[in-house]
Design a protein around this motif. Structure first.
Motif, mmCIF file in Angstrom:
data_model
loop_
_atom_site.group_PDB
_atom_site.id
_atom_site.type_symbol
_atom_site.label_atom_id
_atom_site.label_comp_id
_atom_site.label_asym_id
_atom_site.label_seq_id
_atom_site.Cartn_x
_atom_site.Cartn_y
_atom_site.Cartn_z
ATOM 1 N N GLU A 1 0.830 -1.206 0.000
ATOM 2 C CA GLU A 1 0.000 0.000 0.000
ATOM 3 C C GLU A 1 0.863 1.254 0.000
ATOM 4 O O GLU A 1 0.560 2.236 -0.685
ATOM 5 N N HIS A 2 1.942 1.218 0.778
ATOM 6 C CA HIS A 2 2.861 2.365 0.817
ATOM 7 C C HIS A 2 3.473 2.597 -0.567
ATOM 8 O O HIS A 2 3.556 3.741 -1.043
ATOM 9 N N ALA A 3 3.871 1.520 -1.225
ATOM 10 C CA ALA A 3 4.451 1.643 -2.565
ATOM 11 C C ALA A 3 3.424 2.208 -3.538
ATOM 12 O O ALA A 3 3.742 3.063 -4.374
ATOM 13 N N ALA A 4 2.178 1.744 -3.425
ATOM 14 C CA ALA A 4 1.125 2.248 -4.311
ATOM 15 C C ALA A 4 0.860 3.729 -4.046
ATOM 16 O O ALA A 4 0.689 4.521 -4.979
ATOM 17 N N ALA A 5 0.824 4.119 -2.777
ATOM 18 C CA ALA A 5 0.599 5.527 -2.433
ATOM 19 C C ALA A 5 1.732 6.392 -2.970
ATOM 20 O O ALA A 5 1.498 7.499 -3.483
ATOM 21 N N THR A 6 2.948 5.884 -2.878
ATOM 22 C CA THR A 6 4.097 6.620 -3.400
ATOM 23 C C THR A 6 3.975 6.808 -4.904
ATOM 24 O O THR A 6 4.256 7.887 -5.435
ATOM 25 N N GLN A 7 3.515 5.770 -5.586
ATOM 26 C CA GLN A 7 3.357 5.883 -7.035
ATOM 27 C C GLN A 7 2.272 6.903 -7.385
ATOM 28 O O GLN A 7 2.437 7.704 -8.313
ATOM 29 N N VAL A 8 1.170 6.895 -6.661
ATOM 30 C CA VAL A 8 0.101 7.867 -6.909
ATOM 31 C C VAL A 8 0.631 9.284 -6.706
ATOM 32 O O VAL A 8 0.364 10.190 -7.498
ATOM 33 N N GLN A 9 1.397 9.479 -5.629
ATOM 34 C CA GLN A 9 1.980 10.801 -5.377
ATOM 35 C C GLN A 9 2.928 11.206 -6.501
ATOM 36 O O GLN A 9 2.920 12.353 -6.950
ATOM 37 N N ARG A 10 3.729 10.255 -6.962
ATOM 38 C CA ARG A 10 4.677 10.535 -8.045
ATOM 39 C C ARG A 10 3.926 10.935 -9.318
ATOM 40 O O ARG A 10 4.295 11.881 -10.006
ATOM 41 N N MET A 11 2.841 10.227 -9.601
ATOM 42 C CA MET A 11 2.048 10.544 -10.792
ATOM 43 C C MET A 11 1.397 11.924 -10.654
ATOM 44 O O MET A 11 1.343 12.688 -11.625
ATOM 45 N N ALA A 12 0.927 12.247 -9.455
ATOM 46 C CA ALA A 12 0.306 13.557 -9.226
ATOM 47 C C ALA A 12 1.334 14.672 -9.399
ATOM 48 O O ALA A 12 1.044 15.718 -9.996
#
Length: 128
Positions: free
Chosen positions: A90-101
């Motif tokens: 979940e942390h990795a997914a959240a990091t990816q979402v932040q990176r995309m944003a």
């Protein structure tokens, strides 16, 4: 009739010159609008592709997450281990979402700067 100003030529010649200038300014404006429309269409195509990719990536991650949970449970991991692995995912997914944003925000900022620059160049061209 002869024009009284210093430029010489008749009133008819002056009117013809004004018409030619007006037509040229119109042509330039239409070309600028066409370029802006083409740029906008390219931006929309890029945004659409990025959006499709993010949806595909999110679905793939969800599938991998479920598969990981099942694999861990089948391998004999206890609930705490499964929870730790899932939290890391979940942390990795959240990091990816932040990176995309952040990437989307940066692309938007760059587009605004490019628009500002092209407007400044257009103003300079008109002033020159």
């Amino acid at each position: 009739a002869v024009n009284n100003d210093m430029s010489g030529g008749t009133d008819e010649e002056h009117a013809a010159a004004v018409r030619v200038q007006r037509m040229q300014r119109g042509k330039s404006a239409r070309e600028r609008v066409a370029q802006l429309k083409a740029d906008r269409a390219a931006d929309l195509r890029m945004q659409s592709a990025v959006h499709k990719k993010s949806i595909t990536t999110a679905l793939a991650q969800k599938q991998r997450s479920a598969e990981s949970r099942v694999a861990l449970l089948q391998a004999g991991a206890d609930a705490e281990q499964v929870t730790a692995v899932m939290e890391a995912a979940e942390h990795a997914a959240a990091t990816q979402v932040q990176r995309m944003a952040r990437g989307k925000s940066a692309r938007k900022r760059v587009a605004a700067l490019q628009t500002q620059r092209s407007q400044q160049r257009a103003e300079m061209d008109r002033g020159a």
